[in-house]
Motif scaffolding. Structure first.
Motif: not given
Ligand code: ADP
Ligand code: ADP
Length: 232
Positions: A99-101, A124-125, A134-138
């Motif tokens: 998410v962050k990336e 934005l988060i 934040e650190n999850n993948y789509p």
């Protein structure tokens, strides 16, 4: 904010000429939530490509925030394109990035320094309600959460306009409502101009101030939503 005057887009095929967009005039003022509705084939996708400056009109003039796009060179046009944030039906996220990336990506492209980038991502988060993700993948997110990432990414570089291309069409009704509530919030909080392209009437009725109805490349009706879609 956005002004299209006498815009047409014609595609020549071997056998015929298609007027995908035909003499369209659109004036969208700052802070407006403006809907463009039409059936499949009405010319909406073509209009989106004209609005996000990916396509040049066959005739007519596009003004974005007072700038006539016809007068710009390649580099200036690229910069102008950054004034438009986009969200999509299928989110278009980077699947190998968190998410962050994902949110960081447009900031990196714009060469925002790391410290500033970090601060902006945090803002934005919170804005889109993804704290804790934040650190999850789509792939680990629901459809609504994916679209929240899309919205955060679109807003990263402070665009003047948020262009939503069938942005809720892949979502269930409840998730659609929550995304539309978020867009309403953002419109109020940031006074951000939002343009929403959809084939769904209830989306227009829920959040748009004004609407243009497209059919066969033309705008057949335009005005405040309460006038155009007055319920009996
Ligand atoms: P919508 O998004 O509302 O479904 P489109 O903008 O995709 O409508 O299409 C409007 C019309 O223009 C359609 O008749 C479509 O077939 C035609 N069209 C769109 N893009 C092209 C293209 N690149 N070449 C030829 N015809 C096109
Ligand atoms: P090219 O013709 O090689 O693609 P241009 O510099 O003419 O490069 O344009 C780059 C892109 O910007 C094009 O894809 C075009 O669709 C878009 N563009 C150029 N001029 C305009 C304009 N006046 N209005 C909207 N989009 C434009």
């Amino acid at each position: 904010m956005i002004s299209l005057t006498g815009i047409s887009k014609t595609y020549a095929t071997k056998t015929t000429t298609v007027h995908a967009v035909d003499q369209v005039d659109l004036h969208i003022s700052k802070g407006n939530v403006f809907g463009i509705i039409g059936y499949s084939g009405a010319g909406k996708s073509t209009l989106v490509r004209l609005l996000n400056l990916l396509e040049r009109p066959t005739t007519g003039e596009v003004l974005l925030d007072g700038v006539n796009l016809a007068t710009l060179g390649k580099q200036a046009l690229r910069e102008e394109r950054q004034k438009i944030g986009m969200i999509f039906q299928h989110f278009n996220l980077l699947w190998s990035r968190t998410v962050k990336e994902n949110i960081s990506f447009p900031l990196e492209v714009a060469k925002v320094p790391a410290a500033e980038r970090k601060k902006r991502i945090e803002e934005l988060i919170d804005l889109v309600g993804l704290r804790g993700r934040e650190n999850n993948y789509p792939a680990q997110l629901s459809g609504g959460q994916k679209q929240r990432v899309g919205i955060a990414r679109a807003l990263a570089n402070n665009p003047k306009v948020l262009l939503c291309d069938e942005a809720t069409s892949a979502l269930d009704p409840k998730t659609t409502d929550s995304i539309l509530d978020l867009l309403t919030d953002i419109n109020k909080k940031l006074n951000l101009t939002i343009v929403l392209i959809t084939h769904e009437m209830h989306v227009i009725q829920k959040i748009c101030h004004e609407v243009a109805v497209m059919s066969d490349g033309k705008i057949v009706e335009q005005g405040p939503v309460i006038d155009v879609f007055r319920r009996p």
